[in-house]
Design a protein around this motif. Sequence first.
Motif, PDB file in Angstrom:
ATOM      1  N   GLN A 165       0.831  -1.203   0.000  1.00 34.73           N
ATOM      2  CA  GLN A 165       0.000   0.000   0.000  1.00 34.73           C
ATOM      3  C   GLN A 165       0.867   1.255   0.000  1.00 34.73           C
ATOM      4  O   GLN A 165       1.936   1.285   0.596  1.00 34.73           O
ATOM      5  CB  GLN A 165      -0.876   0.026   1.259  1.00 34.73           C
ATOM      6  N   GLY A 166       0.386   2.292  -0.651  1.00 31.54           N
ATOM      7  CA  GLY A 166       0.990   3.619  -0.563  1.00 31.54           C
ATOM      8  C   GLY A 166       2.485   3.622  -0.786  1.00 31.54           C
ATOM      9  O   GLY A 166       2.993   3.114  -1.795  1.00 31.54           O
ATOM     10  N   SER A 167       3.229   4.183   0.178  1.00 35.79           N
ATOM     11  CA  SER A 167       4.676   4.321   0.029  1.00 35.79           C
ATOM     12  C   SER A 167       5.390   2.972  -0.015  1.00 35.79           C
ATOM     13  O   SER A 167       6.520   2.882  -0.500  1.00 35.79           O
ATOM     14  CB  SER A 167       5.247   5.156   1.174  1.00 35.79           C
ATOM     15  N   ARG A 169       4.717   0.617  -1.929  1.00 38.64           N
ATOM     16  CA  ARG A 169       4.872   0.266  -3.335  1.00 38.64           C
ATOM     17  C   ARG A 169       6.109   0.949  -3.921  1.00 38.64           C
ATOM     18  O   ARG A 169       6.794   0.384  -4.780  1.00 38.64           O
ATOM     19  CB  ARG A 169       3.614   0.652  -4.122  1.00 38.64           C
ATOM     20  N   ASP A 170       6.392   2.150  -3.468  1.00 39.56           N
ATOM     21  CA  ASP A 170       7.579   2.847  -3.962  1.00 39.56           C
ATOM     22  C   ASP A 170       8.859   2.155  -3.508  1.00 39.56           C
ATOM     23  O   ASP A 170       9.852   2.103  -4.241  1.00 39.56           O
ATOM     24  CB  ASP A 170       7.586   4.298  -3.463  1.00 39.56           C
ATOM     25  N   ALA A 217       2.760   6.489   9.939  1.00 42.12           N
ATOM     26  CA  ALA A 217       2.137   5.592   8.958  1.00 42.12           C
ATOM     27  C   ALA A 217       0.964   4.848   9.574  1.00 42.12           C
ATOM     28  O   ALA A 217      -0.101   4.693   8.940  1.00 42.12           O
ATOM     29  CB  ALA A 217       3.179   4.612   8.422  1.00 42.12           C
ATOM     30  N   ALA A 221      -3.235   5.351   8.944  1.00 37.82           N
ATOM     31  CA  ALA A 221      -4.035   4.221   8.476  1.00 37.82           C
ATOM     32  C   ALA A 221      -5.107   3.807   9.480  1.00 37.82           C
ATOM     33  O   ALA A 221      -5.741   2.762   9.318  1.00 37.82           O
ATOM     34  CB  ALA A 221      -3.126   3.033   8.173  1.00 37.82           C
ATOM     35  N   ILE A 375       1.785  -2.144   4.892  1.00 40.06           N
ATOM     36  CA  ILE A 375       1.982  -0.739   5.288  1.00 40.06           C
ATOM     37  C   ILE A 375       3.452  -0.507   5.600  1.00 40.06           C
ATOM     38  O   ILE A 375       4.048  -1.242   6.395  1.00 40.06           O
ATOM     39  CB  ILE A 375       1.137  -0.396   6.531  1.00 40.06           C
ATOM     40  N   SER A 377       6.496   2.620   6.502  1.00 41.64           N
ATOM     41  CA  SER A 377       6.679   4.008   6.916  1.00 41.64           C
ATOM     42  C   SER A 377       7.185   4.836   5.734  1.00 41.64           C
ATOM     43  O   SER A 377       7.874   4.333   4.850  1.00 41.64           O
ATOM     44  CB  SER A 377       7.651   4.084   8.093  1.00 41.64           C
ATOM     45  N   GLU A 378       6.827   6.107   5.730  1.00 39.24           N
ATOM     46  CA  GLU A 378       7.073   6.975   4.570  1.00 39.24           C
ATOM     47  C   GLU A 378       8.559   7.291   4.386  1.00 39.24           C
ATOM     48  O   GLU A 378       9.109   7.159   3.289  1.00 39.24           O
ATOM     49  CB  GLU A 378       6.296   8.283   4.744  1.00 39.24           C
TER      50      GLU A 378
END
Length: 525
Positions: A165-167, A169-170, A217, A221, A375, A377-378
């Motif tokens: 999810q979200g970051s 994936r990056d 994070a 969520a 999930i 952390s950014e």
Amino acid sequence: MRDFHLPGRSATWAQNGICATSHPLAAQTAIDILKRGGNAMDAAIAGAVLLGICEPQMTGIGGDCFVLYTKAGHPEIHAYNGSGLAAAAASADTLRAKGLTSVPVNSAHAVTVPGAVDAFCHLATQEGRLGLDAILAPAIHYAETGVPVAPRVAFDWHNDANILQGSARDTYLIKGRAPKTGEIFRAPKQADVLRRIAREGRDAFYTGEVAEDMLAALNAAGGVHSAADFAATKGMATTPISGTYNDIDLVEHPPNGQGATAILLMNILKHFDIASLDPLGAQRIHIEAEATKLAYDARNRLLADPDHTHRLAHMLAPETAARLAALIDPTRAMEAAAPLTESVHKDTVYITVVDRDGMAVSLIYSIFHGFGSGIASEKFGILLQNRGAGFTLEDGHPNELGGGKRPMHTIIPGMLRQDKKVILPFGVMGGAYQSTGHARLVSNLYDFGMDLQTAIDAPRAFNDAGDMRVERGYSDQVRQELQDLGHQVSIPETAIGGAQAIRIHDSGVLEGASDPRKDGCALGY
């Protein structure tokens, strides 16, 4: 001895030290640590942390660990619980009020505070020789320079990537997709975290900027975690449990792991003449499957946080196994019990190391499901486990979700002991399969006299909540015979589990074996 005309691998033999694990770079790192003067604990932690870079879908510093170990020159087995707690504000009532019947696996509600980093720091300080800076240096190097993705890792990465999810994936995808075999995976942000831990210890992870990143994070969520939850995280030394099979002691980590399940399963199997059966036949699979159903039903009812597991002695009592064994019909499969623990899965890593002084370490380390909660952390890209999905929402159950509790874990390190001496540290990855895998490995060795590598290589079957999963290594005739006994048979897409083990011979020579179902190996020097 294996037939050298056929595909396979030999065990690894050495005098000074051996590591067996699921990725060659981690095994090599462990051996390098031993050569530098580190002991088995240093080597096991170094290899385990690196596995989080080599196999990030399986494990990482956002997860938990359990450890069994001996000290050089001393036969006593020690246990250390590196599993984290649910947030203090976590509540089953809150989730039930939302209409939920289980903890959502890819939600912040499933995230328990990671416990592995605290455990690694404690064990490195108390039992290791080299210090955190030396132990973490290999993982820092590979996180920055990258690791070529191995074939089995690529297979699992592809299967599990959709939950990111979200970051996350990056951090864990390459151009929006799972990496292919041979592509380079880098995690420079994790290298930064590891460097901080090497300098400052566990507080660098559980307080300050890194903890704030994880909290942000989780809170974004919908999680109820607090800074106090992270700061208070602390592992604990505990007392191993054991049972006996063919004069061999099976030593397991106590709850909240499921090691008691493996002991109960072996106690049930003692009531059958397993050694008289065909080791690759349907009847052996059938008896094991029926015993597994009964042992796992007990697990689902009784095992939980150590402070909430009140009937462990009953579970391990010979009388309990005798009563359960009497329920098994050799001619017909029984119905599988409905699982009360809501979520079990297959993804984890295991590493075992024995050094020249006789110190033995059995360490298992996981984020639970593939890529955990999904999930991350950014800022630092720390992927957070979803061990909280192992709680149940059943009101009053010992394993009911609650603030500050540890969930029932599937991951279990093992050791075999004979005449009060450790003879074989081992582990069998595979989520719910692990207890059955422990029992089967012991049976392969001591009922059928298989050598260590053959015992690991041998085909596997596992009754998973009514689905009799039978690897392709078995014949179609065996599958048909199982169906005739009333089992619902399938061939799993993914091979069942993955084992690693080291036998300590009386001569002091070490024999390491590694599962071909994974990418790893046993290495020694």
